[in-house]
Design a protein around this motif. Sequence first.
Motif, short mmCIF file in Angstrom:
data_model
loop_
_atom_site.label_atom_id
_atom_site.label_comp_id
_atom_site.label_asym_id
_atom_site.label_seq_id
_atom_site.Cartn_x
_atom_site.Cartn_y
_atom_site.Cartn_z
N ASP A 243 0.98 -1.04 -0.09
CA ASP A 243 -0.18 -0.08 -0.26
C ASP A 243 0.78 1.75 0.09
O ASP A 243 0.11 2.21 -0.37
CB ASP A 243 -0.94 0.07 1.57
N ARG B 123 -5.67 1.99 -3.71
CA ARG B 123 -6.83 1.77 -2.04
C ARG B 123 -6.46 3.16 -0.87
O ARG B 123 -6.67 3.68 -0.21
CB ARG B 123 -7.12 0.29 -2.26
N PHE B 124 -4.80 3.31 -1.27
CA PHE B 124 -4.64 3.77 -0.16
C PHE B 124 -4.52 5.46 -0.55
O PHE B 124 -4.90 5.98 0.59
CB PHE B 124 -2.59 3.92 -0.02
N THR C 180 -8.26 6.53 0.23
CA THR C 180 -8.68 5.95 1.69
C THR C 180 -7.30 6.87 2.50
O THR C 180 -8.34 7.04 3.77
CB THR C 180 -8.59 4.77 2.20
N LYS D 253 -3.86 1.49 10.19
CA LYS D 253 -4.51 0.96 9.73
C LYS D 253 -3.88 -0.44 9.35
O LYS D 253 -4.44 -0.65 8.26
CB LYS D 253 -5.04 1.61 8.16
N MET E 187 -2.07 -1.08 7.07
CA MET E 187 -1.64 -1.18 5.52
C MET E 187 -0.12 -1.33 5.01
O MET E 187 0.77 -1.60 6.27
CB MET E 187 -1.01 -0.07 5.34
N GLU F 69 -12.07 -0.73 7.19
CA GLU F 69 -12.21 -1.62 6.32
C GLU F 69 -13.44 -2.37 5.42
O GLU F 69 -12.98 -2.53 4.29
CB GLU F 69 -12.62 -2.83 7.59
N GLN G 267 -14.68 0.62 3.84
CA GLN G 267 -14.44 1.44 2.95
C GLN G 267 -13.59 0.83 2.21
O GLN G 267 -13.22 0.49 1.00
CB GLN G 267 -13.99 2.44 3.88
N LEU G 268 -12.12 0.55 2.68
CA LEU G 268 -10.99 -0.48 1.84
C LEU G 268 -11.83 -1.48 0.99
O LEU G 268 -11.45 -1.72 -0.44
CB LEU G 268 -10.31 -0.79 2.46
N TYR G 269 -12.78 -2.51 1.45
CA TYR G 269 -13.52 -3.46 0.74
C TYR G 269 -14.54 -2.21 -1.30
O TYR G 269 -14.46 -2.86 -2.13
CB TYR G 269 -14.48 -4.14 1.06
N SER H 68 -11.77 -1.19 -2.88
CA SER H 68 -10.53 -2.37 -3.72
C SER H 68 -11.63 -2.90 -4.90
O SER H 68 -10.97 -2.86 -6.24
CB SER H 68 -10.48 -3.54 -3.10
#
Length: 317
Positions: free
Chosen positions: A106, A158-159, A162, A183, A185, A297, A299-301, A304
């Motif tokens: 990340d 994604r970094f 977000t 987070k 990463m 988490e 939000q990461l999905y 992605s």
Amino acid sequence: MDQIAVLIPCYNESKTIEKVVNDFKVALPEATIYVYDNNSTDGTDEIARKAGAVVRYEHQQGKGNVIRRMFSEIDAQCYIMVDGDDTYPAEFAREMADGVLEHKADMVVGDRLSSTYFEENKRPFHNFGNSIVRWSINFLFKNDIKDIMTGYRAFSYRFVKTFPVLSKGFEIETEMSIHSVDKNMFIENVVIDYRDRPQGSESKLNTYSDGFKVIRTIIRLFRTYKPMKFFGALSALLILIALIFFVPVITEYAQTGLVNRFPTLIVCGFVALGAIQSLFCGMMLSTICQKNRQDFEMQLYRVSSEYAEKCEKDENK
């Protein structure tokens, strides 16, 4: 969506920007090079445009403001962030990009401090400050980032999408490092060479004022990301103070059966109440932080999934 986007924030870098753009064009021929001009008055934007960079503008002064604009406007599979002062060699960009594109990191940190930084940098307080910041963040946040304040980094999509940019100035690198650790990463370190600014090129970083801003940022982020430790330490300090002043009062009472220091006793009581309040404040904020991590988490999905859709569209074009 670009495969690789090289992001160069600039403020009055006319002496070096052409060389920086040309070096990255050679090192990463497939990359799109973006120069974001931050109110330069020396023609930096025109020189960068003639060198082949895509030139855009951010009129709010400060590196953090520039980074926020870059991250919001540009979509790429890999981002390379580098300063426009020609202190970071472009030949390490490929290894850093591979860390993101192949290793799925990340953030890849260009580590100056493990190579030539302390020999090349002629400003001793900068060297001392970098060492202090690295030690304090590694101690407080339990990580192993080798260079906290380097301006040479690579990021994943994604970094970038977000990361909430809150800092306005040079504290932005510290904020990036702490956010990544908090987070969870995936971070890689790449040892890079560092060279001092060429003669005639002036640093925009003020050793003292920007140094204090970085320290203030560390304290603020420690309070934000580690509230139980922050307020727990404050609670322990208040209890210690209360006990120091309470011991003579209770000793005197045990010997004479009298309390002659009522003001001291009252102050001790209020300090103890402050300690209890601080402890419960840390507990409540810690619960909120845990909920924020769960939301992050999710939000990461979403990001992605968005990234996969954009890559699929690019492949079908």
